[in-house]
Design a protein around this motif. Structure first.
Motif, PDB file in Angstrom:
ATOM      1  N   UNK A 146      18.943   9.709 -29.313  1.00 24.74           N
ATOM      2  CA  UNK A 146      20.178   9.754 -28.536  1.00 24.74           C
ATOM      3  C   UNK A 146      21.404   9.612 -29.445  1.00 24.74           C
ATOM      4  N   UNK A 147      21.308   8.735 -30.434  1.00 27.54           N
ATOM      5  CA  UNK A 147      22.432   8.529 -31.335  1.00 27.54           C
ATOM      6  C   UNK A 147      22.729   9.790 -32.137  1.00 27.54           C
ATOM      7  N   UNK A 148      21.686  10.518 -32.519  1.00 28.85           N
ATOM      8  CA  UNK A 148      21.880  11.772 -33.258  1.00 28.85           C
ATOM      9  C   UNK A 148      22.616  12.801 -32.386  1.00 28.85           C
TER      10      UNK A 148
ATOM     11  N   UNK B  97      26.429  14.290 -32.916  1.00 30.26           N
ATOM     12  CA  UNK B  97      26.628  15.736 -32.988  1.00 30.26           C
ATOM     13  C   UNK B  97      27.957  16.145 -32.350  1.00 30.26           C
ATOM     14  N   UNK B  98      28.382  15.374 -31.353  1.00 25.68           N
ATOM     15  CA  UNK B  98      29.648  15.644 -30.669  1.00 25.68           C
ATOM     16  C   UNK B  98      30.697  14.596 -31.019  1.00 25.68           C
ATOM     17  N   UNK B  99      30.567  14.018 -32.196  1.00 26.42           N
ATOM     18  CA  UNK B  99      31.510  12.985 -32.615  1.00 26.42           C
ATOM     19  C   UNK B  99      32.945  13.455 -32.697  1.00 26.42           C
ATOM     20  N   UNK B 100      33.151  14.752 -32.892  1.00 28.00           N
ATOM     21  CA  UNK B 100      34.508  15.302 -32.979  1.00 28.00           C
ATOM     22  C   UNK B 100      35.285  15.119 -31.685  1.00 28.00           C
ATOM     23  N   UNK B 101      34.590  14.879 -30.549  1.00 25.59           N
ATOM     24  CA  UNK B 101      35.243  14.786 -29.245  1.00 25.59           C
ATOM     25  C   UNK B 101      35.679  13.366 -28.894  1.00 25.59           C
ATOM     26  N   UNK B 102      35.493  12.416 -29.800  1.00 29.25           N
ATOM     27  CA  UNK B 102      35.899  11.040 -29.518  1.00 29.25           C
ATOM     28  C   UNK B 102      35.055  10.410 -28.422  1.00 29.25           C
ATOM     29  N   UNK B 103      35.727   9.762 -27.458  1.00 28.02           N
ATOM     30  CA  UNK B 103      35.000   9.128 -26.347  1.00 28.02           C
ATOM     31  C   UNK B 103      34.271  10.153 -25.482  1.00 28.02           C
ATOM     32  N   UNK B 104      34.747  11.392 -25.479  1.00 31.49           N
ATOM     33  CA  UNK B 104      34.110  12.430 -24.662  1.00 31.49           C
ATOM     34  C   UNK B 104      32.768  12.855 -25.223  1.00 31.49           C
ATOM     35  N   UNK B 105      32.405  12.358 -26.410  1.00 27.37           N
ATOM     36  CA  UNK B 105      31.100  12.725 -26.992  1.00 27.37           C
ATOM     37  C   UNK B 105      29.948  12.305 -26.091  1.00 27.37           C
ATOM     38  N   UNK B 106      30.120  11.235 -25.323  1.00 27.65           N
ATOM     39  CA  UNK B 106      29.054  10.788 -24.437  1.00 27.65           C
ATOM     40  C   UNK B 106      28.843  11.788 -23.297  1.00 27.65           C
ATOM     41  N   UNK B 107      29.929  12.302 -22.747  1.00 28.61           N
ATOM     42  CA  UNK B 107      29.826  13.285 -21.671  1.00 28.61           C
ATOM     43  C   UNK B 107      29.177  14.561 -22.193  1.00 28.61           C
ATOM     44  N   UNK B 108      29.648  15.037 -23.367  1.00 33.53           N
ATOM     45  CA  UNK B 108      29.081  16.249 -23.949  1.00 33.53           C
ATOM     46  C   UNK B 108      27.616  16.032 -24.336  1.00 33.53           C
TER      47      UNK B 108
END
Length: 385
Positions: free
Chosen positions: A146-148, A152-163
């Motif tokens: 899950x962390x990987x 992968x969507x770290x560029x989106x900030x907090x939205x990385x969880x949604x993506x």
């Protein structure tokens, strides 16, 4: 001798399932009611002193019971929050059980975010326990996977969880595409067979009708229970993802989604989540609505339409009650809703394909399907008239 009316196996299955759901709901409600600790008429300050004395005497069972009594008796007030906090301290400081302590502190965070007990004592302890839980879970493969995805969507900030949740839902649904398409194919075949089945029902009754129906299914290589069997496919994936999300729940405290944020949670404690790691009632209701709509859209058997509608209502109600009772985190509900949306889209796209003509199967190997009730009906001797 008069012939007996045929037994509709699907109708019997649906009725049994609905009755089972109702029984489970009643059991769950009864368990919630009778599991409450007995109440006393002692002042709250005296109950707190007794809890501390019991902790000093290492009577943790009774201390936990008294803390639960305090939380239940003064629900919604500062002493109710203190009861949950004391129970968390018993688990963390006395029993050395950080996981159970974290569960109690999560409950305190959800239900009492505006109390002094949480602000002054609960939040610092929750932060401390969260770090310990997260460090322990980092060693698990599910956490690392899950962390990987989230990185992968770290560029989106907090939205990385949604993506990330959207990505996981899409991947899981893609894995199931071939078998789900078989489910849809089985549903379409059953729909094509409806006129022939209606003709048989007009001409025959009793055991003879059942035998001729089974022969018709065999002739066209149709498994009347095939759709139900494939419908069980998502359950292992659901359990796997749920457990993975629980392992990653500390990280989800940094994730937010539209109204799922600390400001809204402070205005509606216990109903709106402060982050994706908390329970969120509006998201549960939206998921339930999507589940009900999907159940109605996927009705392909006109003769069973009313029963399937009833089943859709009871299934949706049961999901809402269980989600509310066990307070599933918003991240998991969001994943669950997205997989349901993808399922509906896949169904609509599949049903747009031209429907092939229904033709008899050519070889016995194509006629294999498992239906114990059907096999028993075929092997049963005809009744003497």
């Amino acid at each position: 001798m008069a012939q007996q009316e045929p037994i509709d196996q699907r109708k019997l299955f649906t009725q049994t399932l609905v009755i089972s759901m109702v029984i489970w709901l009643l059991v769950l409600m009864g368990w919630s009611y009778f599991s409450r600790p007995p109440m006393s008429d002692k002042p709250p300050d005296e109950i707190v002193r007794e809890i501390e004395k019991l902790r000093a005497d290492k009577d943790y069972v009774e201390a936990t019971r008294r803390a639960q009594e305090l939380a239940t008796r003064y629900r919604g007030a500062e002493f109710g929050a203190l009861g949950i906090l004391l129970e968390a301290k018993i688990f963390y400081e006395d029993k050395q059980d950080a996981r159970e302590a974290y569960n109690r502190l999560r409950q305190l965070e959800e239900l009492y975010p505006n109390t002094k007990v949480y602000q002054e004592q609960g939040r610092p302890l929750l932060d401390k326990v969260s770090v310990q839980i997260d460090q322990k879970n980092r060693q698990l493969p599910s956490y690392q996977a899950l962390d990987a995805v989230m990185r992968l969507f770290g560029f989106a900030g907090d939205a990385r969880f949604i993506l990330g949740i959207l990505f996981i839902a899409a991947v899981v649904r893609l894995i199931q595409v071939p078998l789900v398409n078989r489910q849809f194919a089985s549903m379409r075949k059953m729909l094509q067979l409806q006129p022939k089945l209606l003709e048989l029902q007009q001409k025959y009754t009793g055991q003879e009708l059942m035998q001729r129906q089974m022969a018709l299914y065999k002739k066209y290589g149709v498994n009347p229970m095939g759709g139900c069997l494939y419908a069980l496919l998502p359950i292992p994936f659901l359990i796997l993802v749920y457990n993975a999300f629980l392992v990653y729940q500390v990280q989800f405290r940094d994730g937010h989604f539209l109204w799922v944020n600390p400001d809204m949670a402070a205005r509606f404690p216990g109903m709106v989540g402060a982050h994706l790691g908390q329970f969120d009632a509006p998201l549960v209701l939206i998921y339930a609505l999507s589940m009900y709509i999907t159940s109605r859209l996927t009705i392909t058997d006109p003769s069973q339409a009313q029963m399937q509608k009833t089943m859709a209502v009871f299934t949706t109600l049961m999901l809402v009650v269980f989600s509310w009772q066990f307070r599933f985190p918003a991240a998991f509900i969001l994943y669950w809703m997205l997989t349901n949306v993808f399922y509906t889209l896949q169904y609509k796209l599949y049903m747009r394909r031209p429907m092939p003509d229904l033709e008899p199967v050519e070889t016995p190997e194509q006629n294999k399907w498992a239906d114990c009730s059907a096999q028993s009906a075929l092997s049963a001797p005809a009744k003497a008239k």
